[in-house]
Design an enzyme around this catalytic site. Sequence first.
Site, PDB file in Angstrom:
ATOM      1  N   HIS A 149       0.858  -1.188   0.000  1.00 19.90           N
ATOM      2  CA  HIS A 149       0.000   0.000   0.000  1.00 19.90           C
ATOM      3  C   HIS A 149       0.893   1.237   0.000  1.00 19.90           C
ATOM      4  CE1 HIS A 149      -1.981   3.144   2.652  1.00 19.90           C
ATOM      5  NE2 HIS A 149      -2.747   3.134   1.581  1.00 19.90           N
ATOM      6  N   HIS A 181       3.097  11.168  -0.854  1.00 14.56           N
ATOM      7  CA  HIS A 181       2.096  10.781   0.142  1.00 14.56           C
ATOM      8  C   HIS A 181       2.140  11.838   1.236  1.00 14.56           C
ATOM      9  CE1 HIS A 181       0.183   7.689   3.082  1.00 14.56           C
ATOM     10  NE2 HIS A 181      -0.744   8.352   2.427  1.00 14.56           N
TER      11      HIS A 181
END
Length: 310
Positions: free
Chosen positions: A26, A99
């Site tokens: 992920h 991110h």
Amino acid sequence: MDEWMTHLDDPLVTMPLNQLAIPGSHDSGAFNLTTEITPDAPALLKSVSAMPGMAILVGQIIFALATTQTLTIGQQLNAGIRHLDFRVAWKADDFYFVHSVYGTKVRVALEEMREFLDNHPKEVVILYMQAFFQFDSDKHKKFIALLKSKFGNKFVDEMSVEDITLKYLWDHKKQIICIYKDKEASGDTQLWSYDSSLEDPWPNTPSADECIQKLTKYMDHASDVKNKFSVCQAIVTSGPEDTMKYYLKHKTVPSVKSMTVKDLNPVFLPWLADSPNHWDHRPNIVIHDFVEMDGFVQSVLDLNKHRGNP
């Protein structure tokens, strides 16, 4: 682990790929992060970081929430990961992983992937291009050109997921299924449509127990899905608001790593091991944070011992 597909038994080689158990990561590129906030950072963190004396705290929170992997892409592949989740931004003159903060250059990871695949001709990667930031049409064209310059001859054209097997891919010397989640790829047969090929519902909870409940509900549905890949997102998430409240109460920042290792893995890994008692060919793709921890990859691969021809 670097050749687990190569050494699968014959019944699994001829099984549709969406009926195998496949370990994935992920936010695969969220390692070696910088401190520079990106366009995808939560608005709360952006506003708080501008307040006097808050920059250090915001930096701690971002690193705690944004770092999801320790291994590089090449190391993840060698560890057995075969589904990669890329989130990319354009900055200055190149493409970077993102991110909430910027990571490393994507082209470095693509070079690692190419080297791995060249050295492991029977290993196959599902490359999910999930999110793009600071992209326009020209940037998409530039990025797609970069992908094809690295892997063009390894991409498999979009086709029915039910017809994809390792044997088919080996026979045609193909190694990458590239799912591109943007309309800019429409009409390009080498870039698969997200809508028609993948299901990946997000549990969206910091609670390990609630995550398991949501995964169980999704697996009940996914066991009937034959024409897509299905992703089991074994992840826990703490939003910036909850993290700020936790910090104010405990004077420490909960990290994704601590939430994964201390809270999720003790309940998720037994749930995963028990899954053959409930579903025949699910979970399919299982993604996780810090994939090298607690035997995650082997736990996913062990599920294939229970699977044969459909």
